[in-house]
Design a protein around this motif. Structure first.
Motif, PDB file in Angstrom:
ATOM      1  N   GLU A 161       0.832  -1.206   0.000  1.00 32.60           N
ATOM      2  CA  GLU A 161       0.000   0.000   0.000  1.00 32.60           C
ATOM      3  C   GLU A 161       0.865   1.253   0.000  1.00 32.60           C
ATOM      4  OE1 GLU A 161      -3.872  -1.732   2.459  1.00 32.60           O
ATOM      5  OE2 GLU A 161      -2.144  -0.890   3.530  1.00 32.60           O
ATOM      6  N   ASN A 162       1.973   1.201   0.725  1.00 30.74           N
ATOM      7  CA  ASN A 162       2.878   2.348   0.780  1.00 30.74           C
ATOM      8  C   ASN A 162       3.510   2.616  -0.588  1.00 30.74           C
ATOM      9  OD1 ASN A 162       4.156   4.469   2.066  1.00 30.74           O
ATOM     10  ND2 ASN A 162       5.861   3.234   2.796  1.00 30.74           N
ATOM     11  N   GLU A 163       3.896   1.544  -1.300  1.00 31.29           N
ATOM     12  CA  GLU A 163       4.462   1.707  -2.637  1.00 31.29           C
ATOM     13  C   GLU A 163       3.420   2.263  -3.603  1.00 31.29           C
ATOM     14  OE1 GLU A 163       7.739   1.217  -3.635  1.00 31.29           O
ATOM     15  OE2 GLU A 163       7.942   1.184  -1.449  1.00 31.29           O
ATOM     16  N   ALA A 164       2.172   1.835  -3.444  1.00 33.29           N
ATOM     17  CA  ALA A 164       1.095   2.354  -4.292  1.00 33.29           C
ATOM     18  C   ALA A 164       0.887   3.849  -4.037  1.00 33.29           C
ATOM     19  CB  ALA A 164      -0.193   1.586  -4.031  1.00 33.29           C
ATOM     20  N   ASP A 165       1.000   4.264  -2.765  1.00 31.40           N
ATOM     21  CA  ASP A 165       0.880   5.685  -2.433  1.00 31.40           C
ATOM     22  C   ASP A 165       1.961   6.499  -3.136  1.00 31.40           C
ATOM     23  OD1 ASP A 165      -1.195   5.013  -0.799  1.00 31.40           O
ATOM     24  OD2 ASP A 165      -0.096   5.274   1.086  1.00 31.40           O
ATOM     25  N   LYS A 166       3.179   5.953  -3.180  1.00 32.85           N
ATOM     26  CA  LYS A 166       4.291   6.670  -3.813  1.00 32.85           C
ATOM     27  C   LYS A 166       4.038   6.861  -5.305  1.00 32.85           C
ATOM     28  CE  LYS A 166       7.780   4.875  -0.581  1.00 32.85           C
ATOM     29  NZ  LYS A 166       8.998   4.010  -0.465  1.00 32.85           N
ATOM     30  N   ARG A 167       3.428   5.874  -5.925  1.00 34.67           N
ATOM     31  CA  ARG A 167       3.117   6.011  -7.357  1.00 34.67           C
ATOM     32  C   ARG A 167       2.051   7.081  -7.585  1.00 34.67           C
ATOM     33  NH1 ARG A 167       4.148   0.290  -7.288  1.00 34.67           N
ATOM     34  NH2 ARG A 167       5.913  -0.177  -8.664  1.00 34.67           N
ATOM     35  N   ILE A 168       1.085   7.143  -6.672  1.00 37.99           N
ATOM     36  CA  ILE A 168       0.048   8.168  -6.782  1.00 37.99           C
ATOM     37  C   ILE A 168       0.670   9.559  -6.669  1.00 37.99           C
ATOM     38  CG2 ILE A 168      -1.987   9.165  -5.639  1.00 37.99           C
ATOM     39  CD1 ILE A 168      -2.738   6.301  -4.799  1.00 37.99           C
TER      40      ILE A 168
END
Length: 225
Positions: A161-168
């Protein structure tokens, strides 16, 4: 002309000779096994290098010439975090103390355990401290500041989820955001829009044709719009 360097012993205005001392104080230092007192007010330790004791010498190296920088009274971190947790502020609350030079995050201790300041803030706010597989993540599209400890900008998240946040947020360390990136996002956009052959572009940029080919065909820097 630059001002001459003077002896570091308080009230001594003689020219520097060695180890931060004038010739007379350096000789005295040699004769008496480092008897000169550290030049920092209130420090009674013997001078070691450049007029400072070992501790203050290392501190002034770490803090860009400030021998007293980084000295924080016990409980200061805890008091700041408690205020942040109870503030209900909408804006970022920036950690004012020295951050980790490698990661850019604030550092503190919670119940004797060293951790990132924003993780400690979220733990105090939620009353829980998950294991290290759960991250204290800054909420995407709300906060991008690694030094922010406002618990309203934070949430518990898995690594995925944290990696997905970084992409956002566009802050993931890939493409132009990677430390090893050869091209900026602006350069990538310009290369893709350039109608000239890759050989011409590569010669102009001083690189081989292969990375230009990969950029144009979106094999690399795929996160650049």
């Amino acid at each position: 002309m630059a001002n001459p360097r003077l002896c570091s012993v308080p009230d001594c205005n003689k020219p520097h000779s060695a180890r931060g001392l004038c010739r007379a104080h350096y000789a005295h230092w040699n004769r008496n096994s480092k008897p000169i007192q550290c030049s920092v007010d209130g420090c009674h330790n013997p001078s070691d290098r450049l007029g400072f004791c070992t501790a203050h010498y290392m501190r002034q190296r770490r803090n860009r010439g400030n021998p007293t920088g980084g000295r924080i009274k016990p409980g200061t971190h805890t008091a700041f975090l408690a205020e942040a947790v109870n503030s209900n502020a909408d804006d970022c609350i920036v950690w004012p103390f020295t951050p980790n030079k490698r990661t850019g995050y604030g550092l503190t201790k919670l119940n004797g355990k060293a951790m990132s300041a924003h993780r400690a803030a979220l733990s105090l706010y939620t009353g829980e401290l998950p294991d290290n597989s759960i991250h204290a993540a800054h909420a995407p599209e709300i906060c991008h500041n690694r030094l922010c400890v406002n618990p309203l900008h934070l949430r518990w998240a898995t690594a995925t989820e944290n990696e997905a946040d970084k992409r956002i947020d566009g802050t993931k360390g890939e493409g132009p955001y990677s430390a090893r990136a050869k091209f900026s996002a602006e350069q990538v956009t310009a290369i893709r829009a350039d109608p000239r052959p890759t050989s011409v572009i590569s010669r102009e940029l001083g690189v081989s044709e292969f990375p230009i080919h990969c950029i144009k065909h979106r094999k690399t820097y795929r996160n650049v719009p």
